[in-house]
Design an enzyme around this catalytic site. Sequence first.
Site, PDB file in Angstrom:
ATOM      1  N   CYS A   1       0.726  -1.289   0.031  1.00  0.00           N
ATOM      2  CA  CYS A   1      -0.064   0.096  -0.248  1.00  0.00           C
ATOM      3  C   CYS A   1       0.838   1.217   0.107  1.00  0.00           C
ATOM      4  CB  CYS A   1      -0.825  -0.149   1.296  1.00  0.00           C
ATOM      5  SG  CYS A   1      -0.068   0.323   2.863  1.00  0.00           S
TER       6      CYS A   1
ATOM      7  N   ALA B   1       3.124   1.638   3.095  1.00  0.00           N
ATOM      8  CA  ALA B   1       4.221   0.977   3.045  1.00  0.00           C
ATOM      9  C   ALA B   1       5.242   1.717   2.185  1.00  0.00           C
ATOM     10  CB  ALA B   1       3.937  -0.548   2.431  1.00  0.00           C
TER      11      ALA B   1
ATOM     12  N   ARG C   1      12.033  -5.083   6.481  1.00  0.00           N
ATOM     13  CA  ARG C   1      12.514  -4.824   5.243  1.00  0.00           C
ATOM     14  C   ARG C   1      14.014  -5.459   5.077  1.00  0.00           C
ATOM     15  NH1 ARG C   1      13.150   0.455   2.802  1.00  0.00           N
ATOM     16  NH2 ARG C   1      13.408   0.480   0.620  1.00  0.00           N
TER      17      ARG C   1
ATOM     18  N   HIS D   1       5.942   6.444  -2.479  1.00  0.00           N
ATOM     19  CA  HIS D   1       7.125   6.863  -2.825  1.00  0.00           C
ATOM     20  C   HIS D   1       7.026   8.561  -3.194  1.00  0.00           C
ATOM     21  CE1 HIS D   1       7.883   2.639  -4.544  1.00  0.00           C
ATOM     22  NE2 HIS D   1       8.119   2.658  -3.274  1.00  0.00           N
TER      23      HIS D   1
HETATM   24 FE1  CFM Z   1      12.935   0.639  -5.293  1.00  0.00          FE
HETATM   25 FE2  CFM Z   1      12.635  -1.851  -5.610  1.00  0.00          FE
HETATM   26 FE3  CFM Z   1      11.040  -0.088  -3.938  1.00  0.00          FE
HETATM   27 FE4  CFM Z   1      13.558  -0.745  -3.624  1.00  0.00          FE
HETATM   28 FE5  CFM Z   1      12.544  -2.800  -1.873  1.00  0.00          FE
HETATM   29 FE6  CFM Z   1      11.639  -3.842  -4.192  1.00  0.00          FE
HETATM   30 FE7  CFM Z   1      10.128  -2.168  -2.551  1.00  0.00          FE
HETATM   31 MO1  CFM Z   1      10.709  -4.559  -1.822  1.00  0.00          MO
HETATM   32  S1  CFM Z   1      14.323  -1.144  -5.381  1.00  0.00           S
HETATM   33  S2  CFM Z   1      12.395   1.029  -3.340  1.00  0.00           S
HETATM   34  S3  CFM Z   1      14.549  -1.842  -1.503  1.00  0.00           S
HETATM   35  S4  CFM Z   1      11.083  -0.377  -6.172  1.00  0.00           S
HETATM   36  S5  CFM Z   1      12.669  -4.722  -2.848  1.00  0.00           S
HETATM   37  S6  CFM Z   1      12.039  -3.734  -6.232  1.00  0.00           S
HETATM   38  S7  CFM Z   1       9.441  -3.797  -3.494  1.00  0.00           S
HETATM   39  S8  CFM Z   1      10.822  -2.594  -0.571  1.00  0.00           S
HETATM   40  S9  CFM Z   1       9.027  -0.652  -2.922  1.00  0.00           S
END
Ligand code: CFM
Length: 542
Positions: free
Chosen positions: A59, A62, A93, A194
């Site tokens: 989500c 997260a 994580r 993000h």
């Molecule tokens: Fe970038 Fe990723 Fe992500 Fe990531 Fe991650 Fe991920 Fe993620 Mo899990 S590199 S920041 S450190 S998009 S592994 S492939 S899914 S936490 S939001």
Amino acid sequence: MGMKNKKDLAKFRETVIEKYPNKVAKKRAKAIINNDPENIPEIQANIRTIPGIITQRGCTYAGCKGVVLGPTRDIVNITHGPIGCGFYSWLTRRNQTSTTSDADENFIPYCFSTDMQDSNIVFGGEDKLKQAVREAVELFNPKAVAIFSTCPVGLIGDDVHKVAEQMREEFDNKINVFGFSCEGYRGVSQSAGHHIANNELYRNLIGNDDTMVGSAKYRINMLGEYNIGGDAFEIERIFEKCGIQLVSTFSGNSTISSFEQAHTADLSLVMCHRSINYVAEMLETSFGIPWIKVNLIGADSTAKALRKIAAYFEDDELKAKVEEVIAEEMKDVNAAREAVLPKTTGKSAMLFVGGSRAHHYQDLFEELEIKTIAAGYEFGHRDDYEGRRVIPSIKIDADSRNIEEITVKRDEKRYKERMTKEKLEELQKQVDLEYNDYKGLMPQMEKGTLVIDDLSHYEMDKLIEMYQPDIFCAGVKEKYVVQKMGVPLKQLHNYDSGGPYAGFKGAINFYNDIAMMVSTSIWKEVKAPWEKEEMIEAVYAC
Ligand code: CFM
């Protein structure tokens, strides 16, 4: 083993689509693509998951709290919501951090939450939130407190930004308190989180402190690196060896002051473009700090990234140093690679993870001569798949809020004098073009391989059943199901208990771990009770 030719892979789409109800089939058909790197097909991405389908996604909360802000050690991150949201995002994580002395703050091991109850939902939770901020400040005296909204907060209308402002005043502006409207439902996935995190980092932290820490000639920011399994430690080691100074990392092994000083760097490197491209763009727009795309996953990719940095700084001394470091590091890397190649060459992999690793890890698999036959993101956007530099990405995303207000807040201060905009643009174009490195997942994959966005659980089952890959890469939700189907699964989110996998030493770790996994038959030996014994099955009358 099943999959050996591309014609086989072409069957997947119709096999799966045929089983879905019409409306669902129409939508999923646009997300399951037979790749063609010469003529990149359009893929449907970053849209709502169809209700009822089991998705891999997480989500918005997260993506904001867990992903972008989580790895910073000296901000108290308070989850405003019922305890489950804080609890389940607590230390899962494997983002690591290091403190240099006992005096350094490290709040990562703690879980802060307002633990909202029914009465807070009915009568409002702002007072409880204020109380939580006061308590955290009293107990820990942090430099900053960040407040993260969970779904109920948006639904009942608690104003976390107003609370943050009031608390800042209460502490005479000595403690930076800021809020995030990152309710879980705000976007279709982590991706919106993000973006929200990027905006608030920019609004509240970046550019607050002009102190130029360190005296190195080459000063860079590392964006989109989160120190999973210690990756950032390896990256820091390499940069240090080359004499390159890391001003800030967003946000692996980071501190609040490194964020505040990010604008004192000369170049930003972007690794996970998906999660941090907004900060990269804002640093470029307001401070004239250009960004280039790199991948530090894979030994060859790491070498390439170092060469790009050296090319950017147009400095012979740095170029020579970088070559020296690469030559030295590659000795061990090549030896480790040679040793495992007999076990790995010719195997096949499937990668379904996140918004960048399904792409970045293909470099490591290529080094092992393992072919990726199917891959996809959980929440990547079309640019992550199709591969192009989006300029400026901040205008493209609809999730963004108040971007105008943020981007005009700072000016170009230092950089205006040092470099003209034309010179910056010219340099950046050269480096990106020369290394032709801004490619997405699709240009990297062979013709006929499968690219699938937001893979459903049903589709995953079918992929494995039809093509029996030698290794499947995803997360913990998939791990045990896949292993029960006889295929080893490597978690690419938290690396299981492994890592680091970044840089040169990380590559060696990865080679060894993967060689071990693809050469064991243990998961094929394990049979569920119903596969080896007669069972009585109940038949229900309708
Ligand atoms: Fe970038 Fe990723 Fe992500 Fe990531 Fe991650 Fe991920 Fe993620 Mo899990 S590199 S920041 S450190 S998009 S592994 S492939 S899914 S936490 S939001």
